[in-house]
Write a protein that holds these residues in place. Sequence first.
Motif, PDB file in Angstrom:
ATOM      1  N   VAL A 172      45.062   1.328  58.598  1.00 25.98           N
ATOM      2  CA  VAL A 172      45.981   0.290  59.034  1.00 25.98           C
ATOM      3  C   VAL A 172      45.776   0.046  60.446  1.00 25.98           C
ATOM      4  CG1 VAL A 172      47.675   0.892  57.400  1.00 25.98           C
ATOM      5  CG2 VAL A 172      47.681   2.000  59.607  1.00 25.98           C
ATOM      6  N   ASN A 173      45.693  -1.317  60.789  1.00 24.86           N
ATOM      7  CA  ASN A 173      45.755  -1.506  62.554  1.00 24.86           C
ATOM      8  C   ASN A 173      46.729  -2.709  62.621  1.00 24.86           C
ATOM      9  OD1 ASN A 173      44.162  -3.332  60.886  1.00 24.86           O
ATOM     10  ND2 ASN A 173      42.895  -3.857  62.588  1.00 24.86           N
ATOM     11  N   THR A 174      46.991  -2.877  63.813  1.00 25.84           N
ATOM     12  CA  THR A 174      47.787  -4.012  64.401  1.00 25.84           C
ATOM     13  C   THR A 174      47.352  -4.158  66.062  1.00 25.84           C
ATOM     14  OG1 THR A 174      49.865  -4.847  64.699  1.00 25.84           O
ATOM     15  CG2 THR A 174      49.689  -2.370  65.016  1.00 25.84           C
ATOM     16  N   SER A 175      47.697  -5.344  66.482  1.00 24.76           N
ATOM     17  CA  SER A 175      47.515  -5.626  67.869  1.00 24.76           C
ATOM     18  C   SER A 175      48.849  -5.651  68.685  1.00 24.76           C
ATOM     19  CB  SER A 175      46.673  -6.781  68.293  1.00 24.76           C
ATOM     20  OG  SER A 175      47.089  -7.752  67.596  1.00 24.76           O
ATOM     21  N   ALA A 176      50.079  -5.359  67.763  1.00 24.86           N
ATOM     22  CA  ALA A 176      51.338  -5.737  68.390  1.00 24.86           C
ATOM     23  C   ALA A 176      51.407  -4.496  69.587  1.00 24.86           C
ATOM     24  CB  ALA A 176      52.398  -5.418  67.200  1.00 24.86           C
ATOM     25  N   CYS A 177      50.811  -3.285  69.438  1.00 21.76           N
ATOM     26  CA  CYS A 177      51.161  -2.231  70.445  1.00 21.76           C
ATOM     27  C   CYS A 177      50.361  -2.397  71.862  1.00 21.76           C
ATOM     28  CB  CYS A 177      51.035  -1.084  69.821  1.00 21.76           C
ATOM     29  SG  CYS A 177      51.975  -0.473  68.442  1.00 21.76           S
ATOM     30  N   GLY A 178      49.459  -3.658  71.751  1.00 17.28           N
ATOM     31  CA  GLY A 178      48.760  -3.614  73.131  1.00 17.28           C
ATOM     32  C   GLY A 178      47.301  -2.706  73.059  1.00 17.28           C
ATOM     33  N   ALA A 179      46.593  -2.917  74.028  1.00 18.45           N
ATOM     34  CA  ALA A 179      45.180  -2.294  74.048  1.00 18.45           C
ATOM     35  C   ALA A 179      45.504  -0.921  74.276  1.00 18.45           C
ATOM     36  CB  ALA A 179      44.510  -2.987  75.331  1.00 18.45           C
ATOM     37  N   ASP A 180      46.421  -0.444  75.312  1.00 19.39           N
ATOM     38  CA  ASP A 180      46.481   1.135  75.381  1.00 19.39           C
ATOM     39  C   ASP A 180      47.607   1.599  74.706  1.00 19.39           C
ATOM     40  OD1 ASP A 180      44.392   0.908  77.283  1.00 19.39           O
ATOM     41  OD2 ASP A 180      45.636   0.187  78.730  1.00 19.39           O
ATOM     42  N   GLY A 181      48.119   1.052  73.751  1.00 23.81           N
ATOM     43  CA  GLY A 181      49.387   1.339  73.112  1.00 23.81           C
ATOM     44  C   GLY A 181      49.002   2.414  72.045  1.00 23.81           C
ATOM     45  N   THR A 182      50.157   3.045  71.537  1.00 28.62           N
ATOM     46  CA  THR A 182      49.922   4.260  70.503  1.00 28.62           C
ATOM     47  C   THR A 182      51.155   3.619  69.330  1.00 28.62           C
ATOM     48  OG1 THR A 182      51.215   5.841  71.514  1.00 28.62           O
ATOM     49  CG2 THR A 182      48.795   5.895  71.776  1.00 28.62           C
ATOM     50  N   ALA A 183      51.144   4.113  68.219  1.00 29.15           N
ATOM     51  CA  ALA A 183      51.936   3.958  67.270  1.00 29.15           C
ATOM     52  C   ALA A 183      52.037   5.205  66.307  1.00 29.15           C
ATOM     53  CB  ALA A 183      51.788   2.599  66.698  1.00 29.15           C
ATOM     54  N   ALA A 184      53.632   5.118  65.871  1.00 26.83           N
ATOM     55  CA  ALA A 184      53.726   6.203  64.988  1.00 26.83           C
ATOM     56  C   ALA A 184      53.842   5.592  63.552  1.00 26.83           C
ATOM     57  CB  ALA A 184      55.095   6.851  65.272  1.00 26.83           C
ATOM     58  N   GLY A 185      52.898   5.900  62.716  1.00 28.82           N
ATOM     59  CA  GLY A 185      52.970   5.240  61.241  1.00 28.82           C
ATOM     60  C   GLY A 185      53.689   5.917  60.489  1.00 28.82           C
ATOM     61  N   ASP A 186      54.159   5.255  59.275  1.00 26.73           N
ATOM     62  CA  ASP A 186      55.181   5.975  58.166  1.00 26.73           C
ATOM     63  C   ASP A 186      54.691   5.372  56.786  1.00 26.73           C
ATOM     64  OD1 ASP A 186      57.156   7.058  56.705  1.00 26.73           O
ATOM     65  OD2 ASP A 186      58.722   5.859  57.562  1.00 26.73           O
ATOM     66  N   ALA A 187      54.144   6.136  56.118  1.00 28.15           N
ATOM     67  CA  ALA A 187      53.698   5.729  54.847  1.00 28.15           C
ATOM     68  C   ALA A 187      54.530   6.526  53.695  1.00 28.15           C
ATOM     69  CB  ALA A 187      52.322   5.956  54.735  1.00 28.15           C
ATOM     70  N   SER A 188      55.578   7.010  54.010  1.00 24.02           N
ATOM     71  CA  SER A 188      56.333   7.763  53.439  1.00 24.02           C
ATOM     72  C   SER A 188      57.059   7.152  51.989  1.00 24.02           C
ATOM     73  CB  SER A 188      57.660   8.635  53.904  1.00 24.02           C
ATOM     74  OG  SER A 188      58.553   7.489  54.567  1.00 24.02           O
ATOM     75  N   ALA A 189      56.941   6.034  52.124  1.00 20.22           N
ATOM     76  CA  ALA A 189      57.344   5.154  50.902  1.00 20.22           C
ATOM     77  C   ALA A 189      56.452   5.523  49.701  1.00 20.22           C
ATOM     78  CB  ALA A 189      57.387   3.607  51.160  1.00 20.22           C
ATOM     79  N   VAL A 190      55.188   5.513  50.022  1.00 16.01           N
ATOM     80  CA  VAL A 190      54.244   5.833  48.918  1.00 16.01           C
ATOM     81  C   VAL A 190      53.998   7.461  49.001  1.00 16.01           C
ATOM     82  CG1 VAL A 190      52.114   5.675  50.386  1.00 16.01           C
ATOM     83  CG2 VAL A 190      51.948   4.941  48.088  1.00 16.01           C
ATOM     84  N   GLY A 191      54.759   8.216  49.656  1.00 13.69           N
ATOM     85  CA  GLY A 191      54.657   9.769  49.464  1.00 13.69           C
ATOM     86  C   GLY A 191      53.490  10.196  50.536  1.00 13.69           C
ATOM     87  N   ALA A 192      52.944   9.310  51.452  1.00 17.35           N
ATOM     88  CA  ALA A 192      51.806  10.032  52.273  1.00 17.35           C
ATOM     89  C   ALA A 192      52.276  10.605  53.441  1.00 17.35           C
ATOM     90  CB  ALA A 192      50.862   8.839  52.568  1.00 17.35           C
ATOM     91  N   GLY A 193      53.681  10.275  53.990  1.00 13.10           N
ATOM     92  CA  GLY A 193      54.224  10.949  55.286  1.00 13.10           C
ATOM     93  C   GLY A 193      53.836  10.167  56.597  1.00 13.10           C
ATOM     94  N   SER A 194      53.996  10.665  57.581  1.00 18.02           N
ATOM     95  CA  SER A 194      53.662   9.874  58.761  1.00 18.02           C
ATOM     96  C   SER A 194      52.194  10.177  59.246  1.00 18.02           C
ATOM     97  CB  SER A 194      54.370  10.608  59.895  1.00 18.02           C
ATOM     98  OG  SER A 194      54.241  12.035  59.985  1.00 18.02           O
ATOM     99  N   PHE A 195      51.879   9.287  60.001  1.00 14.61           N
ATOM    100  CA  PHE A 195      50.384   9.350  60.611  1.00 14.61           C
ATOM    101  C   PHE A 195      50.419   8.636  61.844  1.00 14.61           C
ATOM    102  CE2 PHE A 195      51.001   5.507  58.178  1.00 14.61           C
ATOM    103  CZ  PHE A 195      49.976   4.459  58.930  1.00 14.61           C
TER     104      PHE A 195
END
Length: 172
Positions: free
Chosen positions: A48-71
């Motif tokens: 997964v990728n996005t440009s919403a957080c900016g060039a130096d940003g980070t993000a917390a991903g959540d795939a718990s809906a499919v059972g994969a947890g956070s990333f």
Amino acid sequence: MRRTARLVTGTALAVAAAGLAAAPAYGGDAGSLEVYPSTVVPGGDVTVNTSACGADGTAAGDASAVGAGSFTLAPSAHEQDVIGQFRVPPSAQPGTYEIVAKCAGGRQVTGDLMVTLTSTREQIHPRGHVKTGVGGALGPDPVQTAAGVAALAVAAAGGTWLLHRRARGDGI
């Protein structure tokens, strides 16, 4: 004349308002989370990728809906995207799941992931010999091929002999 001017002005304002409402709040595709592949089988890897957080940003991903947890999504060399990966669990059921990424600045973006039981990315073509019991001249076992040829030769000789006896009138 006044009525026409009001009608034209009102129409122009309505079109402008509709255009502003449809325009994205940020330039480009900054408001979404790109999911690749968008369709995956259980046990598959997803990026997964996005440009919403900016060039130096980070993000917390959540795939718990499919059972994969956070990333975690971290900055990448690709333009101004943050990128992350997770693996869909083998126990995932078919369906469409929402994947969420929350930027360090608080902005949240989502994308959809479809889980199916069949892969659409790569088709598997059969290889090797088909075990039908018929055999073949180029089969995997030359001994079985020779035995099959011998059996056919014996059957042909026996059939010829029986036809020859019938033609002479000796009977069967």
